[in-house]
Design a protein around this motif. Structure first.
Motif, PDB file in Angstrom:
ATOM      1  N   GLY A   1       1.430  -1.049  -0.491  1.00  0.00           N
ATOM      2  CA  GLY A   1       0.395   0.281   0.108  1.00  0.00           C
ATOM      3  C   GLY A   1       1.035   1.417  -0.137  1.00  0.00           C
ATOM      4  N   PHE A   2       2.262   0.721   0.196  1.00  0.00           N
ATOM      5  CA  PHE A   2       2.831   2.170   0.295  1.00  0.00           C
ATOM      6  C   PHE A   2       2.685   3.052  -0.957  1.00  0.00           C
ATOM      7  CE2 PHE A   2       6.705   1.594  -2.206  1.00  0.00           C
ATOM      8  CZ  PHE A   2       6.353   0.232  -3.423  1.00  0.00           C
ATOM      9  N   ASP A   3       2.507   2.763  -1.913  1.00  0.00           N
ATOM     10  CA  ASP A   3       2.749   3.171  -3.402  1.00  0.00           C
ATOM     11  C   ASP A   3       1.298   3.155  -3.850  1.00  0.00           C
ATOM     12  OD1 ASP A   3       2.258   0.889  -3.424  1.00  0.00           O
ATOM     13  OD2 ASP A   3       3.468   0.701  -5.936  1.00  0.00           O
TER      14      ASP A   3
ATOM     15  N   PRO B   1       6.207   8.836  -8.068  1.00  0.00           N
ATOM     16  CA  PRO B   1       6.964   9.085  -6.860  1.00  0.00           C
ATOM     17  C   PRO B   1       6.060   9.857  -6.152  1.00  0.00           C
ATOM     18  CG  PRO B   1       8.195  10.394  -8.580  1.00  0.00           C
ATOM     19  CD  PRO B   1       7.326   9.303  -8.987  1.00  0.00           C
ATOM     20  N   GLN B   2       5.423  10.911  -6.164  1.00  0.00           N
ATOM     21  CA  GLN B   2       4.162  12.109  -5.577  1.00  0.00           C
ATOM     22  C   GLN B   2       3.039  10.920  -4.733  1.00  0.00           C
ATOM     23  OE1 GLN B   2       3.709  10.202  -8.453  1.00  0.00           O
ATOM     24  NE2 GLN B   2       1.314  10.724  -9.451  1.00  0.00           N
ATOM     25  N   VAL B   3       3.494   9.399  -4.865  1.00  0.00           N
ATOM     26  CA  VAL B   3       2.155   8.958  -4.200  1.00  0.00           C
ATOM     27  C   VAL B   3       2.856   8.493  -3.035  1.00  0.00           C
ATOM     28  CG1 VAL B   3       0.999   6.915  -4.429  1.00  0.00           C
ATOM     29  CG2 VAL B   3       0.595   8.027  -5.987  1.00  0.00           C
ATOM     30  N   ILE B   4       4.479   8.208  -3.163  1.00  0.00           N
ATOM     31  CA  ILE B   4       4.611   7.359  -1.911  1.00  0.00           C
ATOM     32  C   ILE B   4       5.014   8.491  -1.638  1.00  0.00           C
ATOM     33  CG2 ILE B   4       7.438   6.312  -1.638  1.00  0.00           C
ATOM     34  CD1 ILE B   4       6.897   4.905  -4.346  1.00  0.00           C
ATOM     35  N   LEU B   5       5.657   9.646  -1.790  1.00  0.00           N
ATOM     36  CA  LEU B   5       5.679  10.899  -0.976  1.00  0.00           C
ATOM     37  C   LEU B   5       5.487  11.031  -0.199  1.00  0.00           C
ATOM     38  CD1 LEU B   5       8.699  12.831  -3.423  1.00  0.00           C
ATOM     39  CD2 LEU B   5       9.096  11.198  -1.720  1.00  0.00           C
ATOM     40  N   ASP B   6       3.835  11.295  -0.521  1.00  0.00           N
ATOM     41  CA  ASP B   6       2.303  12.176  -0.136  1.00  0.00           C
ATOM     42  C   ASP B   6       2.239  10.834   1.399  1.00  0.00           C
ATOM     43  OD1 ASP B   6       2.155  13.684  -2.096  1.00  0.00           O
ATOM     44  OD2 ASP B   6       0.932  13.029  -3.384  1.00  0.00           O
ATOM     45  N   ASN B   7       2.457   9.648   0.746  1.00  0.00           N
ATOM     46  CA  ASN B   7       2.225   8.563   2.083  1.00  0.00           C
ATOM     47  C   ASN B   7       3.048   8.523   2.801  1.00  0.00           C
ATOM     48  OD1 ASN B   7      -0.433   7.473   0.884  1.00  0.00           O
ATOM     49  ND2 ASN B   7       0.859   5.877  -0.103  1.00  0.00           N
ATOM     50  N   LEU B   8       4.555   8.675   3.161  1.00  0.00           N
ATOM     51  CA  LEU B   8       5.016   9.222   3.706  1.00  0.00           C
ATOM     52  C   LEU B   8       4.842  10.315   4.526  1.00  0.00           C
ATOM     53  CD1 LEU B   8       8.976   7.652   1.993  1.00  0.00           C
ATOM     54  CD2 LEU B   8       7.522   6.911   3.649  1.00  0.00           C
TER      55      LEU B   8
END
Ligand code: FER
Length: 290
Positions: free
Chosen positions: A30-32, A95-102
Motif C-alpha cells: 500500500g506504500f504506493d 513518486p508523488q504517491v510514495i512521498l504523499d503517503n510518507l
C-alpha cells in the motif's frame, strides 16, 4: 511475578531487536497506493535556460503537502534511466504517491524533489537508438547542466536551502550512475547520495572515491540498492566492496528483484526517509542486506 518480569523483559528485548532490524525493511503493502483522504503534494513543470546545452530544458518539481514559499526547503534531485526522460519517474514510479503517503505517516522531512531530464543535449527525448554514443555521452554532460544551470535556477525560483547538507541526489540505473559520479565527485555540493541499480556509466570505485577519508567526513548518507537478479549488480557490488575496504559508511541494500521499478520505488521509499534528518553513519552497516 518472576515469570511476568521475564516475559516482559523478553517482550521488550524482542521488540528492540525487531525495531533495530526493521528500520529499513521493504516498503509495506500500500506504500504506493493513493489514499483519497490525505494531503497531496503538487507537481510543477518548469523550463530553465541551459547554457550547457544551448536550449531551454524541462524538469518536473514535486512540492510537498503544506508547501509554502515562506518556508525554506532542502532539495532532492531524482534522476531517470537510459530509456527515460523527466517523466520516467512520474509514469513508472509515481513518486508523488510514495512521498504523499510518507508525509501522511510523518516519516519524511519536508523537501522539494526535482526530476530533471538527464540527457543533456538538444534533442533529449528517449527516442531512436537510446544507446547511441551521443545520447549516452549526454548523460555525462548533464553534470555541468545540473551544477551550472538547473541548480541555480531551482534555487532562484524556489525557497531552497542552498548548502550541501540540504542537497541530495539519487537516481535509477543511468541516473544512479550519474548520482554516484556527480554526487561523490562534488562533495562540496551534495551530502546525500543514492543509487538504485547503478548502470555501467558508474565510474570505477577508485575514481568515484579517490579520497575515502574525505568522503567519510563529508557524506551524510551514501545509499546503494539493487535487485539480486539484476545483471548490472556488479556496478553496485564493486562499489560497496571498495567502500567497505576503505571504511566509508554506506547502506548496501540488496533485495529480491531485477532491473525494474519495483526495486527503484522501494529505493526511493527507503532512501527518502533518511534525508535531511540527523544521521548515525556508524549504524548504516546494520541496515545492509547481503
Ligand atoms: C548498458 C546497459 C544498461 C549501458 C547502460 C544501461 C551505457 C542503462 C540502463 C538503464 O538506465 O536502465 O550497457 O551502457
Amino acid at each position: 511475578m518472576k515469570k511476568v518480569l521475564l516475559t516482559a523483559s523478553l517482550f521488550m528485548f524482542y521488540n528492540c531487536a525487531v525495531t533495530a532490524q526493521t528500520t529499513l525493511r521493504h516498503a509495506p503493502e500500500g506504500f504506493d497506493t493513493p489514499r483519497p483522504q490525505t494531503a497531496k503534494g503538487v507537481i510543477d513543470t518548469i523550463q530553465y535556460p541551459s547554457k550547457t546545452v544551448g536550449a531551454t530544458r524541462r524538469a518536473l518539481v514535486y512540492l510537498p503537502p503544506g508547501y509554502s514559499p515562506q518556508k525554506q526547503y532542502p532539495v532532492l534531485y531524482l534522476l531517470h534511466g537510459i530509456g527515460g526522460d523527466e517523466f520516467e519517474w512520474l509514469h513508472g514510479g509515481q513518486p508523488q504517491v510514495i512521498l504523499d503517503n510518507l508525509y501522511a505517516d510523518h516519516k519524511l522531512a519536508d523537501m522539494i524533489v526535482v526530476m530533471p531530464n538527464g540527457r543533456a543535449m538538444k534533442d533529449d527525448r528517449a527516442t531512436g537508438d537510446i544507446m547511441a554514443r551521443d545520447k549516452v555521452e549526454a548523460f555525462a554532460t548533464f553534470e555541468k547542466d545540473l551544477l551550472q544551470d538547473l541548480i541555480p535556477f531551482i534555487e532562484q525560483q524556489y525557497p531552497a536551502l542552498k548548502d550541501r547538507e540540504h542537497r541530495a541526489i539519487a537516481g535509477l540505473s543511468m541516473g544512479g550512475g550519474q548520482s554516484l559520479n556527480f554526487g561523490l565527485g562534488n562533495l562540496d555540493q551534495f551530502a546525500w547520495v543514492g543509487a538504485f541499480s547503478a548502470a555501467p556509466n558508474t565510474k570505477s570505485p577508485e575514481l568515484l572515491v579517490p579520497d575515502p577519508a574525505k568522503a567519510k567526513q563529508q557524506l551524510k548518507l551514501l545509499f546503494l540498492s539493487c535487485g539480486d537478479g539484476d545483471r548490472l549488480i556488479t556496478f553496485t557490488s564493486r562499489t560497496h566492496e571498495y567502500l567497505d575496504q576503505h571504511q566509508v559508511p554506506h547502506i548496501y541494500y540488496i533485495e529480491p528483484g531485477v532491473h525494474d521499478f519495483k526495486v527503484w520505488k522501494n529505493g526511493l521509499y527507503l532512501y527518502s526517509q533518511f534525508l535531511f534528518k540527523p544521521v548515525d553513519t556508524a549504524a548504516y552497516k546494520k541496515y545492509s542486506t547481503l
